[in-house]
Each structure stands twice: as C-alpha cells, then as structure tokens.
Design a protein around this motif. Structure first.
Motif, PDB file in Angstrom:
ATOM      1  N   SER A 290       0.827  -1.202   0.000  1.00  0.00           N
ATOM      2  CA  SER A 290       0.000   0.000   0.000  1.00  0.00           C
ATOM      3  C   SER A 290       0.863   1.255   0.000  1.00  0.00           C
ATOM      4  O   SER A 290       0.504   2.251  -0.628  1.00  0.00           O
ATOM      5  CB  SER A 290      -0.972  -0.006   1.174  1.00  0.00           C
ATOM      6  OG  SER A 290      -0.275  -0.012   2.396  1.00  0.00           O
ATOM      7  N   LEU A 291       2.005   1.215   0.681  1.00  0.00           N
ATOM      8  CA  LEU A 291       2.930   2.355   0.616  1.00  0.00           C
ATOM      9  C   LEU A 291       3.532   2.496  -0.781  1.00  0.00           C
ATOM     10  O   LEU A 291       3.676   3.608  -1.291  1.00  0.00           O
ATOM     11  CB  LEU A 291       4.042   2.201   1.653  1.00  0.00           C
ATOM     12  CG  LEU A 291       3.637   2.457   3.090  1.00  0.00           C
ATOM     13  CD1 LEU A 291       4.782   2.098   4.027  1.00  0.00           C
ATOM     14  CD2 LEU A 291       3.228   3.899   3.278  1.00  0.00           C
ATOM     15  N   VAL A 292       3.851   1.379  -1.404  1.00  0.00           N
ATOM     16  CA  VAL A 292       4.398   1.407  -2.766  1.00  0.00           C
ATOM     17  C   VAL A 292       3.346   1.912  -3.747  1.00  0.00           C
ATOM     18  O   VAL A 292       3.684   2.560  -4.750  1.00  0.00           O
ATOM     19  CB  VAL A 292       4.930   0.006  -3.161  1.00  0.00           C
ATOM     20  CG1 VAL A 292       5.253  -0.076  -4.631  1.00  0.00           C
ATOM     21  CG2 VAL A 292       6.143  -0.344  -2.325  1.00  0.00           C
ATOM     22  N   SER A 293       2.079   1.669  -3.464  1.00  0.00           N
ATOM     23  CA  SER A 293       1.019   2.133  -4.366  1.00  0.00           C
ATOM     24  C   SER A 293       0.908   3.656  -4.388  1.00  0.00           C
ATOM     25  O   SER A 293       0.284   4.216  -5.292  1.00  0.00           O
ATOM     26  CB  SER A 293      -0.319   1.518  -3.969  1.00  0.00           C
ATOM     27  OG  SER A 293      -0.822   2.120  -2.805  1.00  0.00           O
ATOM     28  N   LEU A 294       1.497   4.338  -3.404  1.00  0.00           N
ATOM     29  CA  LEU A 294       1.492   5.797  -3.405  1.00  0.00           C
ATOM     30  C   LEU A 294       2.484   6.382  -4.411  1.00  0.00           C
ATOM     31  O   LEU A 294       2.363   7.547  -4.784  1.00  0.00           O
ATOM     32  CB  LEU A 294       1.823   6.329  -2.014  1.00  0.00           C
ATOM     33  CG  LEU A 294       0.736   6.190  -0.968  1.00  0.00           C
ATOM     34  CD1 LEU A 294       1.267   6.624   0.388  1.00  0.00           C
ATOM     35  CD2 LEU A 294      -0.484   6.996  -1.344  1.00  0.00           C
ATOM     36  N   VAL A 295       3.441   5.589  -4.863  1.00  0.00           N
ATOM     37  CA  VAL A 295       4.446   6.080  -5.815  1.00  0.00           C
ATOM     38  C   VAL A 295       3.802   6.592  -7.102  1.00  0.00           C
ATOM     39  O   VAL A 295       4.103   7.711  -7.523  1.00  0.00           O
ATOM     40  CB  VAL A 295       5.516   4.999  -6.088  1.00  0.00           C
ATOM     41  CG1 VAL A 295       6.434   5.413  -7.226  1.00  0.00           C
ATOM     42  CG2 VAL A 295       6.303   4.710  -4.822  1.00  0.00           C
ATOM     43  N   PRO A 296       2.893   5.848  -7.756  1.00  0.00           N
ATOM     44  CA  PRO A 296       2.270   6.402  -8.963  1.00  0.00           C
ATOM     45  C   PRO A 296       1.452   7.660  -8.684  1.00  0.00           C
ATOM     46  O   PRO A 296       1.428   8.578  -9.513  1.00  0.00           O
ATOM     47  CB  PRO A 296       1.356   5.282  -9.473  1.00  0.00           C
ATOM     48  CG  PRO A 296       1.814   4.056  -8.807  1.00  0.00           C
ATOM     49  CD  PRO A 296       2.488   4.463  -7.543  1.00  0.00           C
ATOM     50  N   TYR A 297       0.820   7.720  -7.531  1.00  0.00           N
ATOM     51  CA  TYR A 297       0.034   8.906  -7.163  1.00  0.00           C
ATOM     52  C   TYR A 297       0.922  10.146  -7.125  1.00  0.00           C
ATOM     53  O   TYR A 297       0.613  11.177  -7.736  1.00  0.00           O
ATOM     54  CB  TYR A 297      -0.632   8.670  -5.807  1.00  0.00           C
ATOM     55  CG  TYR A 297      -1.378   9.857  -5.272  1.00  0.00           C
ATOM     56  CD1 TYR A 297      -2.644  10.168  -5.727  1.00  0.00           C
ATOM     57  CD2 TYR A 297      -0.808  10.675  -4.304  1.00  0.00           C
ATOM     58  CE1 TYR A 297      -3.331  11.267  -5.239  1.00  0.00           C
ATOM     59  CE2 TYR A 297      -1.484  11.768  -3.809  1.00  0.00           C
ATOM     60  CZ  TYR A 297      -2.738  12.060  -4.282  1.00  0.00           C
ATOM     61  OH  TYR A 297      -3.404  13.150  -3.794  1.00  0.00           O
ATOM     62  N   TYR A 298       2.034  10.055  -6.403  1.00  0.00           N
ATOM     63  CA  TYR A 298       2.921  11.200  -6.299  1.00  0.00           C
ATOM     64  C   TYR A 298       3.680  11.450  -7.597  1.00  0.00           C
ATOM     65  O   TYR A 298       4.040  12.590  -7.896  1.00  0.00           O
ATOM     66  CB  TYR A 298       3.887  11.032  -5.128  1.00  0.00           C
ATOM     67  CG  TYR A 298       3.213  11.314  -3.817  1.00  0.00           C
ATOM     68  CD1 TYR A 298       2.815  12.604  -3.500  1.00  0.00           C
ATOM     69  CD2 TYR A 298       2.943  10.306  -2.912  1.00  0.00           C
ATOM     70  CE1 TYR A 298       2.181  12.885  -2.310  1.00  0.00           C
ATOM     71  CE2 TYR A 298       2.300  10.572  -1.719  1.00  0.00           C
ATOM     72  CZ  TYR A 298       1.925  11.865  -1.421  1.00  0.00           C
ATOM     73  OH  TYR A 298       1.288  12.138  -0.243  1.00  0.00           O
ATOM     74  N   LEU A 299       3.924  10.414  -8.382  1.00  0.00           N
ATOM     75  CA  LEU A 299       4.564  10.588  -9.687  1.00  0.00           C
ATOM     76  C   LEU A 299       3.673  11.401 -10.620  1.00  0.00           C
ATOM     77  O   LEU A 299       4.141  12.315 -11.309  1.00  0.00           O
ATOM     78  CB  LEU A 299       4.890   9.226 -10.305  1.00  0.00           C
ATOM     79  CG  LEU A 299       5.607   9.261 -11.642  1.00  0.00           C
ATOM     80  CD1 LEU A 299       6.981   9.888 -11.506  1.00  0.00           C
ATOM     81  CD2 LEU A 299       5.707   7.866 -12.211  1.00  0.00           C
ATOM     82  N   VAL A 300       2.379  11.106 -10.627  1.00  0.00           N
ATOM     83  CA  VAL A 300       1.437  11.865 -11.455  1.00  0.00           C
ATOM     84  C   VAL A 300       1.363  13.316 -10.974  1.00  0.00           C
ATOM     85  O   VAL A 300       1.357  14.245 -11.784  1.00  0.00           O
ATOM     86  CB  VAL A 300       0.044  11.201 -11.450  1.00  0.00           C
ATOM     87  CG1 VAL A 300      -1.007  12.102 -12.046  1.00  0.00           C
ATOM     88  CG2 VAL A 300       0.095   9.872 -12.196  1.00  0.00           C
ATOM     89  N   LEU A 301       1.329  13.523  -9.672  1.00  0.00           N
ATOM     90  CA  LEU A 301       1.331  14.892  -9.147  1.00  0.00           C
ATOM     91  C   LEU A 301       2.595  15.638  -9.560  1.00  0.00           C
ATOM     92  O   LEU A 301       2.550  16.811  -9.925  1.00  0.00           O
ATOM     93  CB  LEU A 301       1.216  14.889  -7.625  1.00  0.00           C
ATOM     94  CG  LEU A 301      -0.141  14.573  -7.042  1.00  0.00           C
ATOM     95  CD1 LEU A 301      -0.057  14.609  -5.523  1.00  0.00           C
ATOM     96  CD2 LEU A 301      -1.195  15.529  -7.530  1.00  0.00           C
ATOM     97  N   TRP A 302       3.725  14.954  -9.511  1.00  0.00           N
ATOM     98  CA  TRP A 302       4.985  15.584  -9.885  1.00  0.00           C
ATOM     99  C   TRP A 302       5.018  15.902 -11.379  1.00  0.00           C
ATOM    100  O   TRP A 302       5.493  16.967 -11.777  1.00  0.00           O
ATOM    101  CB  TRP A 302       6.151  14.677  -9.496  1.00  0.00           C
ATOM    102  CG  TRP A 302       7.479  15.284  -9.794  1.00  0.00           C
ATOM    103  CD1 TRP A 302       8.120  16.260  -9.088  1.00  0.00           C
ATOM    104  CD2 TRP A 302       8.321  14.966 -10.900  1.00  0.00           C
ATOM    105  NE1 TRP A 302       9.311  16.560  -9.686  1.00  0.00           N
ATOM    106  CE2 TRP A 302       9.462  15.783 -10.802  1.00  0.00           C
ATOM    107  CE3 TRP A 302       8.212  14.069 -11.950  1.00  0.00           C
ATOM    108  CZ2 TRP A 302      10.488  15.716 -11.728  1.00  0.00           C
ATOM    109  CZ3 TRP A 302       9.240  14.009 -12.867  1.00  0.00           C
ATOM    110  CH2 TRP A 302      10.362  14.832 -12.753  1.00  0.00           C
TER     111      TRP A 302
END
Length: 57
Positions: A27-39
């Motif tokens: 679930s922590l790793v699933s945040l990577v695409p979220y923050y990547l899209v924001l970036w």
C-alpha cells in the motif's frame, strides 16, 4: 486524498494476501504512482490552485 488511497489499498491487499506486513508495504508502494502523477503535472496544477488564509477572530 493520499490517506484514503493508502487505507483503500491496505484493505484490498489485506483481503488478497492475509499478511499485514506485505499489505502495508504494497500500500505504501502504491502511493508512488500517485505522487509521480502529481509531480509530472506540477506545472499545470500550480496554475489551478490558490490558497487564502483568513485570520481567526
């Protein structure tokens, strides 16, 4: 929003794997695409949001 994302994926991964440590890590790793899209869209998002702080009376 990331909190809802994290909790949702935690429950999803817990239902699949029945392992708390693995579910937490995934679930922590699933945040990577979220923050990547924001970036990636940071310049477009910068122009759309304005914040105003009002004093408390």
């Amino acid at each position: 929003m990331p909190f809802v994302w994290l909790i949702s994926f935690l429950f999803i991964f817990m239902s699949f794997y029945h392992n708390e440590l693995l579910a937490a890590v995934l679930s922590l790793v699933s945040l990577v695409p979220y923050y990547l899209v924001l970036w990636l869209f940071r310049n477009q998002l910068k122009h759309n949001f304005t914040f105003k702080i009002k004093p408390i009376k």
